[in-house]
Design a protein around this motif. Structure first.
Motif, PDB file in Angstrom:
ATOM      1  N   ARG A 109       0.829  -1.214   0.000  1.00  0.00           N
ATOM      2  CA  ARG A 109       0.000   0.000   0.000  1.00  0.00           C
ATOM      3  C   ARG A 109       0.861   1.262   0.000  1.00  0.00           C
ATOM      4  N   ARG A 110       2.039   1.167   0.607  1.00  0.00           N
ATOM      5  CA  ARG A 110       2.939   2.320   0.609  1.00  0.00           C
ATOM      6  C   ARG A 110       3.634   2.489  -0.741  1.00  0.00           C
ATOM      7  N   THR A 111       4.070   1.373  -1.334  1.00  0.00           N
ATOM      8  CA  THR A 111       4.736   1.499  -2.630  1.00  0.00           C
ATOM      9  C   THR A 111       3.772   2.014  -3.698  1.00  0.00           C
ATOM     10  N   ARG A 112       2.513   1.628  -3.600  1.00  0.00           N
ATOM     11  CA  ARG A 112       1.532   2.157  -4.553  1.00  0.00           C
ATOM     12  C   ARG A 112       1.382   3.666  -4.402  1.00  0.00           C
ATOM     13  N   PHE A 113       1.321   4.129  -3.164  1.00  0.00           N
ATOM     14  CA  PHE A 113       1.240   5.566  -2.914  1.00  0.00           C
ATOM     15  C   PHE A 113       2.480   6.264  -3.469  1.00  0.00           C
ATOM     16  N   LEU A 114       3.645   5.707  -3.214  1.00  0.00           N
ATOM     17  CA  LEU A 114       4.887   6.309  -3.686  1.00  0.00           C
ATOM     18  C   LEU A 114       4.922   6.380  -5.206  1.00  0.00           C
ATOM     19  N   GLU A 115       4.492   5.327  -5.867  1.00  0.00           N
ATOM     20  CA  GLU A 115       4.475   5.327  -7.334  1.00  0.00           C
ATOM     21  C   GLU A 115       3.541   6.404  -7.861  1.00  0.00           C
ATOM     22  N   GLU A 116       2.401   6.590  -7.212  1.00  0.00           N
ATOM     23  CA  GLU A 116       1.458   7.621  -7.622  1.00  0.00           C
ATOM     24  C   GLU A 116       2.050   9.011  -7.437  1.00  0.00           C
ATOM     25  N   VAL A 117       2.714   9.227  -6.307  1.00  0.00           N
ATOM     26  CA  VAL A 117       3.319  10.531  -6.035  1.00  0.00           C
ATOM     27  C   VAL A 117       4.425  10.831  -7.046  1.00  0.00           C
ATOM     28  N   VAL A 118       5.289   9.854  -7.300  1.00  0.00           N
ATOM     29  CA  VAL A 118       6.388  10.038  -8.255  1.00  0.00           C
ATOM     30  C   VAL A 118       5.850  10.419  -9.628  1.00  0.00           C
TER      31      VAL A 118
END
Length: 244
Positions: A109-118
């Motif tokens: 769930r955190r990596t998905r958020f990070l990918e979206e932010v990037v």
């Protein structure tokens, strides 16, 4: 971000950026504001940060992390271990476009958020990698600098971060007021990892109050020591077998 995320976003917003943010982020301030909104909205909704952190998102989180750029060498590769919601990796990326940054985080769930932010912020010099530091040894290209914030006590953090470094690379860990004591208690563990130098630095003096406290750990010729070198070689062999 999804419509469900938007609907669930808390009403409270982070507020306008302080003057210090204009000085630190410069022309990337609009992107920093967008990131602050994401943290305060879907970041809270997904449990990446607590709702009580929203009113102090600038001083305690974004600026506290962005000033780390003062002590990172130019044009190096960086791995942000246990990146979580992107702290300190995302603020660092906004102020230091010369860096090649990997956000390393084990939770989906955190990596998905990070990918979206990037993607939303157009951070072409940032990549997201899902995994634990000890799991990627052997398949991960060692970096010049490892960063971390609020991940683990220094002795444990060094056990994860130092093996990811190139020879004579450095780990920069944002710590609190007890950084000196934590460093002292971790000396034995650091010695086993082949660490050749340590110091406590401050970043952001005159910009943020209080300045950020950073523990700098310099690796030796064989980062992580013999045990981690052997583990890295074993992981590399396993990775080659899987690719066949």
């Amino acid at each position: 971000m999804t419509s469900e995320d938007a609907a669930a976003t808390p009403v409270e917003q982070p507020g306008p950026p302080p003057e210090a943010a204009r000085r630190v982020f410069g022309d990337r301030l609009p992107d920093a504001e967008r990131y602050a909104e994401l943290l305060s909205g879907v970041g809270v909704q997904r449990g990446l940060i607590g709702p009580r952190e929203v009113p102090r998102i600038w001083e305690r989180h974004l600026l506290n992390c962005a000033v780390l750029g003062e002590v990172v060498p130019e044009g190096v590769t960086v791995c942000d271990v246990g990146s979580g919601a992107g702290l300190p990796g995302i603020p660092l990326a906004l102020v230091r476009p010369d860096l090649e940054i990997t956000l390393l985080e084990p939770l989906l769930r955190r990596t998905r958020f990070l990918e979206e932010v990037v993607e939303l912020l157009g951070l072409d010099h940032v990549s997201v990698l899902r995994g634990r530091a000890e799991e990627v040894l052997g398949t991960f290209t060692p970096v010049h600098v490892v960063t971390a914030r609020a991940v683990a006590p220094l002795d444990r953090l060094a056990g994860w971060g130092v093996p990811l470094l190139r020879p004579y690379g450095q780990m920069l860990a944002i710590k609190g007021d007890t950084a000196g004591e934590e460093l002292k208690s971790a000396r034995a563990a650091l010695g086993k990892l082949g660490v050749v130098g340590t110091e406590v630095l401050t970043a952001g003096a005159g910009v943020v109050d209080p300045p950020s406290t950073v523990v700098r750990v310099e690796a030796g010729e064989s980062p992580g020591g013999v045990r981690f070198a052997a583990k890295r070689a074993k992981a590399a062999r396993a990775g080659r077998r899987r690719r066949r």
